[in-house]
Each structure stands twice: as structure tokens, then as C-alpha cells.
Design a protein around this motif. Structure first.
Motif, PDB file in Angstrom:
ATOM      1  N   GLN A 156      19.203 -46.026   7.569  1.00 59.26           N
ATOM      2  CA  GLN A 156      18.535 -47.104   8.290  1.00 59.26           C
ATOM      3  C   GLN A 156      17.315 -46.611   9.069  1.00 59.26           C
ATOM      4  O   GLN A 156      16.263 -47.265   9.070  1.00 59.26           O
ATOM      5  CB  GLN A 156      19.509 -47.776   9.256  1.00 59.26           C
ATOM      6  CG  GLN A 156      18.888 -48.908  10.067  1.00 59.26           C
ATOM      7  CD  GLN A 156      19.890 -49.616  10.956  1.00 59.26           C
ATOM      8  OE1 GLN A 156      21.096 -49.461  10.780  1.00 59.26           O
ATOM      9  NE2 GLN A 156      19.406 -50.401  11.899  1.00 59.26           N
ATOM     10  N   ASN A 157      17.447 -45.448   9.694  1.00 60.36           N
ATOM     11  CA  ASN A 157      16.416 -44.998  10.636  1.00 60.36           C
ATOM     12  C   ASN A 157      15.509 -43.898  10.119  1.00 60.36           C
ATOM     13  O   ASN A 157      14.425 -43.682  10.654  1.00 60.36           O
ATOM     14  CB  ASN A 157      17.082 -44.528  11.932  1.00 60.36           C
ATOM     15  CG  ASN A 157      17.923 -45.606  12.582  1.00 60.36           C
ATOM     16  OD1 ASN A 157      17.510 -46.761  12.650  1.00 60.36           O
ATOM     17  ND2 ASN A 157      19.108 -45.223  13.053  1.00 60.36           N
ATOM     18  N   GLY A 158      15.942 -43.175   9.103  1.00 60.10           N
ATOM     19  CA  GLY A 158      15.129 -42.107   8.558  1.00 60.10           C
ATOM     20  C   GLY A 158      15.754 -40.735   8.738  1.00 60.10           C
ATOM     21  O   GLY A 158      16.568 -40.511   9.637  1.00 60.10           O
ATOM     22  N   LEU A 159      15.382 -39.807   7.854  1.00 61.71           N
ATOM     23  CA  LEU A 159      15.859 -38.428   7.935  1.00 61.71           C
ATOM     24  C   LEU A 159      15.504 -37.814   9.283  1.00 61.71           C
ATOM     25  O   LEU A 159      14.436 -38.092   9.848  1.00 61.71           O
ATOM     26  CB  LEU A 159      15.245 -37.596   6.811  1.00 61.71           C
ATOM     27  CG  LEU A 159      15.754 -37.890   5.394  1.00 61.71           C
ATOM     28  CD1 LEU A 159      14.791 -37.331   4.354  1.00 61.71           C
ATOM     29  CD2 LEU A 159      17.149 -37.310   5.193  1.00 61.71           C
ATOM     30  N   VAL A 209       6.326 -40.953  13.945  1.00 69.59           N
ATOM     31  CA  VAL A 209       6.111 -40.661  12.526  1.00 69.59           C
ATOM     32  C   VAL A 209       6.533 -41.844  11.661  1.00 69.59           C
ATOM     33  O   VAL A 209       5.795 -42.283  10.761  1.00 69.59           O
ATOM     34  CB  VAL A 209       6.884 -39.391  12.112  1.00 69.59           C
ATOM     35  CG1 VAL A 209       6.920 -39.247  10.584  1.00 69.59           C
ATOM     36  CG2 VAL A 209       6.255 -38.154  12.731  1.00 69.59           C
ATOM     37  N   TYR A 210       7.727 -42.379  11.929  1.00 69.00           N
ATOM     38  CA  TYR A 210       8.231 -43.479  11.116  1.00 69.00           C
ATOM     39  C   TYR A 210       7.529 -44.803  11.425  1.00 69.00           C
ATOM     40  O   TYR A 210       7.396 -45.657  10.537  1.00 69.00           O
ATOM     41  CB  TYR A 210       9.741 -43.613  11.297  1.00 69.00           C
ATOM     42  CG  TYR A 210      10.521 -42.568  10.521  1.00 69.00           C
ATOM     43  CD1 TYR A 210      10.545 -42.592   9.135  1.00 69.00           C
ATOM     44  CD2 TYR A 210      11.227 -41.562  11.177  1.00 69.00           C
ATOM     45  CE1 TYR A 210      11.246 -41.634   8.415  1.00 69.00           C
ATOM     46  CE2 TYR A 210      11.927 -40.605  10.462  1.00 69.00           C
ATOM     47  CZ  TYR A 210      11.942 -40.652   9.077  1.00 69.00           C
ATOM     48  OH  TYR A 210      12.627 -39.704   8.359  1.00 69.00           O
ATOM     49  N   LEU A 217       8.356 -43.548   4.626  1.00 67.23           N
ATOM     50  CA  LEU A 217       9.010 -42.236   4.652  1.00 67.23           C
ATOM     51  C   LEU A 217      10.534 -42.362   4.678  1.00 67.23           C
ATOM     52  O   LEU A 217      11.248 -41.412   4.354  1.00 67.23           O
ATOM     53  CB  LEU A 217       8.539 -41.430   5.866  1.00 67.23           C
ATOM     54  CG  LEU A 217       7.107 -40.915   5.817  1.00 67.23           C
ATOM     55  CD1 LEU A 217       6.711 -40.342   7.180  1.00 67.23           C
ATOM     56  CD2 LEU A 217       6.925 -39.874   4.727  1.00 67.23           C
ATOM     57  N   LYS A 218      11.029 -43.509   5.063  1.00 65.63           N
ATOM     58  CA  LYS A 218      12.478 -43.701   5.106  1.00 65.63           C
ATOM     59  C   LYS A 218      13.054 -43.683   3.696  1.00 65.63           C
ATOM     60  O   LYS A 218      12.373 -44.004   2.724  1.00 65.63           O
ATOM     61  CB  LYS A 218      12.819 -45.014   5.808  1.00 65.63           C
ATOM     62  CG  LYS A 218      12.462 -45.046   7.282  1.00 65.63           C
ATOM     63  CD  LYS A 218      12.884 -46.349   7.936  1.00 65.63           C
ATOM     64  CE  LYS A 218      12.528 -46.366   9.417  1.00 65.63           C
ATOM     65  NZ  LYS A 218      12.929 -47.621  10.084  1.00 65.63           N
ATOM     66  N   LEU A 219      14.317 -43.327   3.606  1.00 65.22           N
ATOM     67  CA  LEU A 219      14.987 -43.296   2.310  1.00 65.22           C
ATOM     68  C   LEU A 219      15.046 -44.705   1.723  1.00 65.22           C
ATOM     69  O   LEU A 219      15.344 -45.667   2.440  1.00 65.22           O
ATOM     70  CB  LEU A 219      16.412 -42.743   2.455  1.00 65.22           C
ATOM     71  CG  LEU A 219      16.522 -41.274   2.890  1.00 65.22           C
ATOM     72  CD1 LEU A 219      17.947 -40.939   3.273  1.00 65.22           C
ATOM     73  CD2 LEU A 219      16.036 -40.347   1.793  1.00 65.22           C
ATOM     74  N   SER A 220      14.771 -44.810   0.451  1.00 69.09           N
ATOM     75  CA  SER A 220      14.779 -46.135  -0.184  1.00 69.09           C
ATOM     76  C   SER A 220      16.190 -46.491  -0.637  1.00 69.09           C
ATOM     77  O   SER A 220      17.044 -45.639  -0.781  1.00 69.09           O
ATOM     78  CB  SER A 220      13.844 -46.118  -1.392  1.00 69.09           C
ATOM     79  OG  SER A 220      14.193 -45.106  -2.302  1.00 69.09           O
TER      80      SER A 220
END
Length: 351
Positions: free
Chosen positions: A302-305, A341-342, A348-351
Motif C-alpha cells: 500500500q505504502n511502498g518499499l 519520494v513517493y 514507484l510503489k509496487l503494482s
């Protein structure tokens, strides 16, 4: 690989040489190689790894191989192997040996409490790899199962072991602690009922030897902690924010590739970056699959790596307190850089 589990010593020896470098960290918190090369790029920097070059750093290998570091404005990001005495990230940042590093809260927190101006700005592993590893014929599935068992614990893991017992209200006398030097044959021969080791390597090696392992992550047993944390100086956050954001952007891209391709991760580890480590590609592939479970969680999707929710941060602070490290979240963590960054690039977040 038994040597991989020996990385546990970094939990308690990460302060080696740190005191000598605290003054340097306050006056010149980044390595000279980390200074910006001017308006056309960020020059070269050194990233200190927490251990020897194996698949655990697959995201860094992809970021280098696929040109993400260079696209972000770096002429080079040199990956420095860790694992030896006096090569902790914290001491490296203090002495200027590295510009950034991969560490763990249990190592960085003591340094901060001793006055080192350091911050964790992201976490690759949302769950620490440390686990109680046992066999399915005599499984340890919950912390309460430890009572009456013989558990192999390295001396260097005493801090986390005692914290685990405290987190679960277990008296140390209820468990037989056995001296241990990362030899899984002590488990398979029946000398132990379980041992403290890395979930990414221990169960994989046992399966490859024909055994049926069981494991209990310490993060799922009342001691939630992150690992492979991006650690930098406060000066870097204050004075090189754009540079740090560019670096984290490249890292995110590298780790997206690593998560998507465990086999390629293993190939890069065994045949390129860690080719002098005598790594087995098949084993490294399985380890890559295991570590993906620690890297990608519902919150990360949901939020990113590398992101940490406020709840996860507070859980880490509580776990550190159980280990006798009383520190405030704002003293140790700064996730605002990743937020920026996000916000700048949600793709950049996981699809």
C-alpha cells in the motif's frame, strides 16, 4: 550456509570503534566521496552493507546493474562488504568510511543513545530474519513452546534472546540455553530442539539436506523489529536531502526488480557481486524467495518499499525497550524523506 547465520554478532558488536568517530560524525558526517560533484550530479558514494555480498542485497545489485544509481545522478555507488570486526555501518558513518549503510535498530539505537547523530530513513526488511528454527517432528510454533526445550543461542545473540523471553513472560530457567556456533547438525542430531538463526538461510539449508524445518519469526513472537535499515547521518538529511532522495529512488527501483525476479537476484549474487563467496545459485534463489516475504507486506504494497507505518515504528521502539534500549521514535527514525519520494513519484510503489 552456516556463515550467514554468524552475522548475528552484528546485533551486539556494531559499536566497535564508534566512540573514536563520534567527533568526526559531528563535524563531517559524510564521507568525502559522498560530497556532491556539482549541479550535474552527485558524484560517487559508498554504501556499507551489513554483511558479505550474498542475495540479501539483491536490490542493490539490480540498482547498480540496471543503471538506476547512474540515472539518479551518481557516478558510482560502491558497495562495501560488511561482516568483519570494526566494519559496522555506525562506525563507518562516524569515521567517514561510508556515506550510507544498511544496519538494524538494535545496532543503531545504542549508537544514537551514545550521542551519534544518526537516523534510520527506511527499512528493507519489514520483519527481522531472526527466528527460532526447529524441525516439524518437534516443532516450536509459539513462544510458549520454548519452555522445557534446549535452544542453541550464540553469545552474541544474548540481547535479542533475553528480549524475546521478556516479551513473552518466560523465565530464563524454563529454557535450557545451549552454547551454539551456527551448526545446524546440532538440531538434526537431536542435541537441540531449536536454535536462533536466520529464517532466510536456516530452513532453506535444512530442506536442501532432506529435513522438514519449522520456524518461528521473532517478529511474530512478541518482538517485532525491522532489518536492513538505511542509516545515514543527520547532516546528510539536513544538507543533502535531494541527494538522499535520489539514492532512495534508485534503491526502490532496484528492489522492485529483485522482488520480481528471485532467480536473477541469485544469479547476480552468486556469479557477479558475491562470486568470491562460493554461493550456490539454487540455494540463493530459495533464500531470495524467503526474504521477499520479509520485504513485501500488505503495508508495503500500500505504502511502498522501505516505508514503515507509525504502528510499526512504535512496535520497534517497544521491542528495543524490551532489549534494554530506551529510545524515542523521533530519535531513531525519520521516514519523511521516503514520504517525499513517493509523493513525487507514486509509480514507484509496487503494482
Amino acid at each position: 550456509m552456516a556463515t550467514f547465520d554468524r552475522r548475528a554478532f552484528l546485533w551486539t558488536t556494531g559499536l566497535a570503534g564508534l566512540a573514536l568517530g563520534l567527533a568526526a560524525c559531528g563535524d563531517n558526517g559524510t564521507a568525502t566521496s559522498g560530497s556532491s560533484s556539482g549541479g550535474d550530479g552527485f558524484g560517487a558514494v559508498k554504501l556499507q552493507l551489513s554483511w558479505k555480498k550474498n542475495v540479501e542485497f539483491a536490490g542493490e545489485y539490480f540498482a547498480d546493474t540496471n543503471g538506476y544509481y547512474k540515472a539518479a545522478g551518481f557516478t558510482q555507488v560502491e558497495l562495501l562488504s560488511g561482516g568483519g570486526s570494526g566494519t559496522s555501518v555506525e562506525s563507518g558513518l562516524a569515521t567517514g568510511r561510508c556515506w550510507a549503510g544498511l544496519s538494524a535498530p538494535t545496532i543503531t539505537a545504542p549508537a544514537v543513545l551514545q550521542g551519534a547523530p544518526l537516523k534510520i530513513v527506511g527499512a528493507t526488511f519489514q520483519k527481522n530474519p531472526f527466528a527460532i528454527i526447529s524441525l516439524s517432528k518437534n516443532p516450536i510454533k509459539e513462544a510458549k513452546d520454548l519452555a522445557g526445550k534446549r535452544i542453541g543461542v550464540q553469545d552474541s545473540n544474548e540481547l535479542v534472546w533475553n528480549a524475546l523471553l521478556k516479551a513473552n513472560g518466560l523465565d530464563a530457567s524454563s529454557v535450557t540455553r545451549v552454547p551454539f556456533q551456527s551448526d545446524p547438525s546440532m538440531l538434526t542430531s537431536g542435541q537441540l530442539d531449536g536454535y536462533v538463526g536466520f529464517v532466510t538461510s536456516g530452513p532453506v539449508n535444512l530442506r536442501m539436506q532432506g529435513h522438514d524445518p519449522e520456524y518461528l519469526l521473532l517478529s511474530d513472537a512478541g518482538l517485532p523489529l525491522v532489518a536492513e535499515t538505511f542509516t545515514v547521518t543527520q547532516e546528510t538529511i539536513d544538507n543533502e536531502r535531494d541527494k538522499l532522495k535520489a539514492f532512495l529512488t534508485a534503491e526502490i527501483k532496484g528492489w522492485k526488480d529483485a522482488v520480481a525476479d528471485p532467480a536473477k537476484s541469485a544469479e547476480l549474487a552468486a556469479t557477479v557481486y558475491g562470486k568470491d563467496q562460493n554461493l550456490d545459485v539454487k540455494e540463493q534463489t530459495e533464500e531470495a524467495k524467503m526474504q521477499n516475504e520479509l520485504v513485501v507486506t500488505p503495508d508495503v504494497k500500500q505504502n511502498g518499499l522501505f516505508t514503515m507505518t507509525p504502528e510499526l515504528i512504535e512496535q520497534n521502539i517497544a521491542s528495543l525497550a524490551k532489549a534494554g534500549l530506551n529510545i524515542k521514535a523521533e530519535q531513531l527514525f525519520d521516514l519523511s524523506i521516503l514520504d517525499e519520494v513517493y509523493q513525487a513519484d507514486p509509480s514507484l510503489k509496487l503494482s
